[in-house]
Design an enzyme around this catalytic site. Structure first.
Site, mmCIF file in Angstrom:
data_model
loop_
_atom_site.group_PDB
_atom_site.id
_atom_site.type_symbol
_atom_site.label_atom_id
_atom_site.label_comp_id
_atom_site.label_asym_id
_atom_site.label_seq_id
_atom_site.Cartn_x
_atom_site.Cartn_y
_atom_site.Cartn_z
ATOM 1 N N LYS A 159 0.844 -1.191 0.000
ATOM 2 C CA LYS A 159 0.000 0.000 0.000
ATOM 3 C C LYS A 159 0.882 1.244 0.000
ATOM 4 C CE LYS A 159 -4.239 -1.808 0.540
ATOM 5 N NZ LYS A 159 -5.395 -1.502 -0.324
ATOM 6 N N ASP A 189 -0.643 -0.674 -4.537
ATOM 7 C CA ASP A 189 -1.982 -0.087 -4.481
ATOM 8 C C ASP A 189 -1.891 1.266 -3.796
ATOM 9 O OD1 ASP A 189 -4.649 0.513 -4.343
ATOM 10 O OD2 ASP A 189 -5.194 -1.136 -3.011
ATOM 11 N N ASP A 241 -9.745 -0.024 -8.734
ATOM 12 C CA ASP A 241 -10.562 -0.626 -7.678
ATOM 13 C C ASP A 241 -11.730 0.287 -7.364
ATOM 14 O OD1 ASP A 241 -11.682 -1.635 -5.355
ATOM 15 O OD2 ASP A 241 -9.870 -1.515 -4.156
ATOM 16 N N LYS A 263 -14.553 -6.798 -5.967
ATOM 17 C CA LYS A 263 -14.747 -7.119 -4.552
ATOM 18 C C LYS A 263 -16.215 -7.463 -4.326
ATOM 19 C CE LYS A 263 -10.935 -4.307 -2.801
ATOM 20 N NZ LYS A 263 -10.515 -3.108 -2.030
#
Length: 354
Positions: A159, A189, A241, A263
């Site tokens: 991250k 990400d 995302d 997701k």
């Protein structure tokens, strides 16, 4: 049929920090569909990503009409139930819990795990990455070493998008790369934490690190025009995302990304996840699966579809101290669904007494 919901709280072994903040625990909802002596299970976990926050309270409140009117349906009335969920404007996490529970019920009724019911092959499931959140280089190394102690790690998601800027991002990534086994592959990400200029700089720099496979959500959701410029200039594949929730979001993104992150809570369930997979593939895009603060209940659900994914990031349950369920298991770095019918998920307290 009857529908019931019950809250349960899960606590992380290590708090996870991303560009939007830090999460240490989550109160999720366990949804049950009961019909003909069979129970189907689903999970709703709260999240905030590119839209109004979906809290435990708002999700539970939205499900009240379903709970009150469930005796009008059977689990085979999937189309009617989906249309009712749309009409009542259920948030996507509520839809996910209900849709997953209906699929679990059907699998149990058929006596087959869903991956087998759908004709998929577990041998095609790729390794799942494990996540290292934003922190100091020292904290990032500590988290990496913890993962390496108890999971056969083959891929790491790092991250980035630190509020301290891209210099902090580079220092943290360099520390993790230096301390990790050479065999490990990375993804990055940023959770929308970079500007276009920062994203171009970081994608060029990360490409030089050799082990990075792709960069996820480098820009904020609102920066759709800039996403096209980054797509043209980045030497690394770009995945999104927060910019992609359902199948309807995919065609407008097809000329500016290389892949999408599906997701369960964003999509609204396994049914929509399947639509997203087919839409993305038809648009020439790759597919990855991700998670929020989901238990193994939700991750076992997506694991049923994992043979269709190019990349996987289904590690949230591995960071929980008190997951109440058992389901899909880690084997050689892969999260594999089992041979039990439906989702293959059992409640630990009930299972341990039997």
């Amino acid at each position: 049929m009857r529908v019931s919901i019950a809250p349960f709280t899960v606590r992380k072994r290590f708090a996870l920090t991303i560009s939007r903040g830090t999460t240490a625990e989550s109160t999720n909802l366990w949804l049950k569909v009961e019909h003909d002596g069979i129970e189907g299970w689903g999970e709703a976990s709260p999240f905030s990503a590119g839209g109004p926050p979906q809290t435990t309270e708002t999700i539970a409140r939205s499900l009240e009409p379903i709970v009150n009117l469930a005796d009008c349906w059977s689990p085979f009335d999937r189309q009617q139930i989906e249309l009712a969920a749309i009409e009542w404007k259920l948030p996507s996490a509520a839809k996910a819990a209900l849709d997953t529970a209906l699929w679990d019920w059907i699998g149990k009724k058929a006596g087959l795990p869903l991956w087998q019911l759908w004709g998929l092959q577990r041998s095609r499931i790729v390794p799942t990455s494990v996540t290292v959140g934003i922190g100091s280089p020292e904290k990032a190394i500590e988290r990496l070493q913890d993962w390496l102690k108890f999971v056969q790690v083959k891929a790491i998601k790092v991250k980035l998008g630190s509020p301290d800027g891209i210099d902090a991002d580079r220092a943290m990534f360099e520390a993790i790369a230096r301390e990790s086994p050479p065999r490990l592959k990375f993804s990055v990400d940023a959770n929308g934490g970079w500007s276009l200029e920062e994203a171009i700089t970081m994608c060029d720099w990360l490409a030089g690190q050799k082990r990075v496979k792709y960069v996820e959500q480098p820009l904020p959701v609102v920066a759709r025009a800039e996403l096209r410029e980054l797509y043209d200039r980045s030497p690394l594949p770009i995945f999104v995302d927060e910019s992609c929730h359902t199948s309807a979001d995919i065609p407008p993104l097809a000329d500016r990304v290389h892949g999408i992150n599906i997701k369960l809570m964003k999509s609204g369930g396994l049914s929509e996840a399947m639509r997203m997979i087919h839409t993305a593939k038809a648009c020439g895009l790759q597919v990855m699966f991700g998670c929020y603060s989901d238990s193994i209940l939700a991750n076992s659900a997506l694991a049923q579809l994992s043979p269709l994914a190019d990349y996987l990031d289904l590690d949230s349950h591995l960071n929980l101290r008190d997951d109440p369920f058992d389901g899909a298991t880690m084997q050689r770095g892969c999260l594999l669904p089992n041979d039990l019918p439906g989702l293959g998920v059992q409640h630990r307290a009930t299972h341990s007494r039997s």
